[in-house]
Scaffold this motif. Sequence first.
Motif, PDB file in Angstrom:
ATOM      1  N   GLU A 187       0.806  -1.216   0.000  1.00  0.00           N
ATOM      2  CA  GLU A 187       0.000   0.000   0.000  1.00  0.00           C
ATOM      3  C   GLU A 187       0.839   1.265   0.000  1.00  0.00           C
ATOM      4  N   ASN A 188       1.989   1.241   0.676  1.00  0.00           N
ATOM      5  CA  ASN A 188       2.802   2.453   0.772  1.00  0.00           C
ATOM      6  C   ASN A 188       3.535   2.781  -0.509  1.00  0.00           C
ATOM      7  N   LEU A 189       3.483   1.879  -1.527  1.00  0.00           N
ATOM      8  CA  LEU A 189       4.162   2.132  -2.793  1.00  0.00           C
ATOM      9  C   LEU A 189       3.217   2.576  -3.899  1.00  0.00           C
ATOM     10  N   ARG A 190       1.912   2.446  -3.692  1.00  0.00           N
ATOM     11  CA  ARG A 190       0.953   2.636  -4.780  1.00  0.00           C
ATOM     12  C   ARG A 190       0.899   4.080  -5.268  1.00  0.00           C
ATOM     13  N   THR A 191       1.133   5.022  -4.397  1.00  0.00           N
ATOM     14  CA  THR A 191       0.986   6.437  -4.778  1.00  0.00           C
ATOM     15  C   THR A 191       2.301   7.085  -5.219  1.00  0.00           C
ATOM     16  N   LEU A 192       3.361   6.335  -5.303  1.00  0.00           N
ATOM     17  CA  LEU A 192       4.665   6.914  -5.632  1.00  0.00           C
ATOM     18  C   LEU A 192       4.787   7.197  -7.122  1.00  0.00           C
ATOM     19  N   ALA A 193       5.314   8.363  -7.453  1.00  0.00           N
ATOM     20  CA  ALA A 193       5.564   8.735  -8.846  1.00  0.00           C
ATOM     21  C   ALA A 193       6.935   8.220  -9.267  1.00  0.00           C
ATOM     22  N   PRO A 194       7.222   8.181 -10.561  1.00  0.00           N
ATOM     23  CA  PRO A 194       8.548   7.748 -11.014  1.00  0.00           C
ATOM     24  C   PRO A 194       9.646   8.604 -10.383  1.00  0.00           C
ATOM     25  N   GLY A 195      10.761   7.955 -10.008  1.00  0.00           N
ATOM     26  CA  GLY A 195      11.895   8.630  -9.392  1.00  0.00           C
ATOM     27  C   GLY A 195      12.319   7.959  -8.096  1.00  0.00           C
ATOM     28  N   PHE A 196      13.208   8.638  -7.357  1.00  0.00           N
ATOM     29  CA  PHE A 196      13.728   8.105  -6.084  1.00  0.00           C
ATOM     30  C   PHE A 196      12.883   8.639  -4.942  1.00  0.00           C
ATOM     31  N   HIS A 197      12.633   7.797  -3.965  1.00  0.00           N
ATOM     32  CA  HIS A 197      11.838   8.174  -2.803  1.00  0.00           C
ATOM     33  C   HIS A 197      12.482   7.581  -1.549  1.00  0.00           C
ATOM     34  N   GLU A 198      12.406   8.332  -0.473  1.00  0.00           N
ATOM     35  CA  GLU A 198      12.886   7.850   0.830  1.00  0.00           C
ATOM     36  C   GLU A 198      11.701   7.813   1.779  1.00  0.00           C
ATOM     37  N   LEU A 199      11.305   6.606   2.152  1.00  0.00           N
ATOM     38  CA  LEU A 199      10.170   6.421   3.063  1.00  0.00           C
ATOM     39  C   LEU A 199      10.731   6.185   4.459  1.00  0.00           C
ATOM     40  N   LYS A 200      10.881   7.258   5.192  1.00  0.00           N
ATOM     41  CA  LYS A 200      11.507   7.151   6.508  1.00  0.00           C
ATOM     42  C   LYS A 200      10.651   6.348   7.470  1.00  0.00           C
ATOM     43  N   ALA A 201       9.321   6.508   7.341  1.00  0.00           N
ATOM     44  CA  ALA A 201       8.442   5.774   8.262  1.00  0.00           C
ATOM     45  C   ALA A 201       8.565   4.272   8.076  1.00  0.00           C
ATOM     46  N   ASP A 202       8.788   3.844   6.838  1.00  0.00           N
ATOM     47  CA  ASP A 202       8.897   2.411   6.555  1.00  0.00           C
ATOM     48  C   ASP A 202      10.335   1.943   6.432  1.00  0.00           C
ATOM     49  N   ASP A 203      11.281   2.853   6.678  1.00  0.00           N
ATOM     50  CA  ASP A 203      12.706   2.511   6.632  1.00  0.00           C
ATOM     51  C   ASP A 203      13.083   1.941   5.271  1.00  0.00           C
ATOM     52  N   MET A 204      12.700   2.688   4.189  1.00  0.00           N
ATOM     53  CA  MET A 204      12.929   2.186   2.839  1.00  0.00           C
ATOM     54  C   MET A 204      13.480   3.295   1.946  1.00  0.00           C
ATOM     55  N   LEU A 205      14.279   2.848   0.931  1.00  0.00           N
ATOM     56  CA  LEU A 205      14.670   3.682  -0.185  1.00  0.00           C
ATOM     57  C   LEU A 205      14.070   3.037  -1.430  1.00  0.00           C
ATOM     58  N   VAL A 206      13.279   3.812  -2.210  1.00  0.00           N
ATOM     59  CA  VAL A 206      12.497   3.237  -3.312  1.00  0.00           C
ATOM     60  C   VAL A 206      12.843   3.951  -4.608  1.00  0.00           C
ATOM     61  N   LEU A 207      13.026   3.130  -5.677  1.00  0.00           N
ATOM     62  CA  LEU A 207      13.188   3.659  -7.026  1.00  0.00           C
ATOM     63  C   LEU A 207      11.991   3.205  -7.852  1.00  0.00           C
ATOM     64  N   VAL A 208      11.265   4.166  -8.405  1.00  0.00           N
ATOM     65  CA  VAL A 208      10.161   3.851  -9.325  1.00  0.00           C
ATOM     66  C   VAL A 208      10.653   4.196 -10.725  1.00  0.00           C
ATOM     67  N   ASP A 209      10.885   3.132 -11.536  1.00  0.00           N
ATOM     68  CA  ASP A 209      11.441   3.308 -12.868  1.00  0.00           C
ATOM     69  C   ASP A 209      10.389   2.911 -13.895  1.00  0.00           C
TER      70      ASP A 209
END
Length: 422
Positions: free
Chosen positions: A85-107
């Motif tokens: 659920e925490n990834l569904r709204t992410l746009a393309p690019g790099f994201h840092e989800l501090k609450a979930d302790d994650m670094l995310v790349l949407v390519d």
Amino acid sequence: MPQGLSRKIRIAFILQAVMISLAIVLSVYLISAVVKQSLVNTALQEEADHYWSLYEASEAQPPPNTYSLRGYLVLRGRSNLLLPENLRTLAPGFHELKADDMLVLVDERAPGRLYLVFLRSQAERLAFWFGTVPVVTALVAIYVVSWLTYRASKRLVSPVSWLARQVAHWDPRRPDTNALAPDRLPLEVQGETRQLAAALHRLGERVSAHIARERNFTRDASHELRTPLTVIRMASDMALNEDSTPRVSRALHRIQRAGRDMEAVIDAFLILAREAEVEPQSEEFDLADLVEYETENARPLLLGKPVELEVDIQAHPRLLAPPRVMHVLVGNLLRNACSYTDHGRIEVIVETDCVRVRDTGIGMSEESQQRAFEPFFRADESRPHGTGLGLSIVSRLCERFGWKVSLESELGKGTTATIHFA
């Protein structure tokens, strides 16, 4: 030695270590930030490029799924409900989800979107091993090298520090040069330090010999001068007992006063020739009486000059010291005042803690005042009287008894000499 070479080198190395430590701590922080951002982002982007190249070869290629990396693929036109659920709204690019302790790349590519999730804890571990550990290792290496360099530097300067301590303990009146003898030098004193020690040893021996010669000459000359003075005093006493004209009597009295003055000078020389630890014979005396006596002795020096000589007794201090020393001090100041005053007045003032001799003579320039206590210095070489030793003797005697002599003078207006004894 509080400001020795060893201490200065130690402080320099400590400051160097502190500055390097601060610089490295800042570097660790910056490197950690770079590792967590640039390095991880670059790795995720390369991982995405690699996956899309495999996907082009085979559409059945599953997304990456490793210990530190999770991959999700949402094909174009498909629902993203399979995503967390925490990834569904992410746009393309790099994201840092501090609450979930994650670094995310949407390519996003033509087939769809690739979600690569890198756990933050893994990024921290990566930053630690590739950032903190190398920097800390470098810091420890720098500390070790600095310590070894300090030890080597300390060994190099220790002979100089030892030599400085030996010279610092010298007594100026009797320098002990035995420790600097070539056969007694420590083994670590080599090279230029050994040459310096030998030079100081020779210098100390020459100084000791010079001081001994000066002391012996002063003592022997003072002793030998007593014999003719005794003859002069006895002859003048015998002459005074006979009938003589007033003029001859005045001359004999002047001879006797001059003899007593010379005896006082000899006593002063003997005091200066003695060791500082040997206290001269002292007695209590009234300074005002002594000043009046020296003033009367100085009056003949002003014959034919339009100069008034006055004594102002404002107190009657009693001193415990050799009286003849004070005779020499006051007498020298009075003779100087009489020699360099051609008109006006000379005033001797006795106060509770000092005696002043003030005149309206030729005065001294600032340069002459700075050199006034040098042996054989004369402010006016054209004057026929004086050898330039009077103020030098006054200064040395005052230093010997813990007193202080000072001069205040203005060229063309006069001089005030003060002996402070309290």
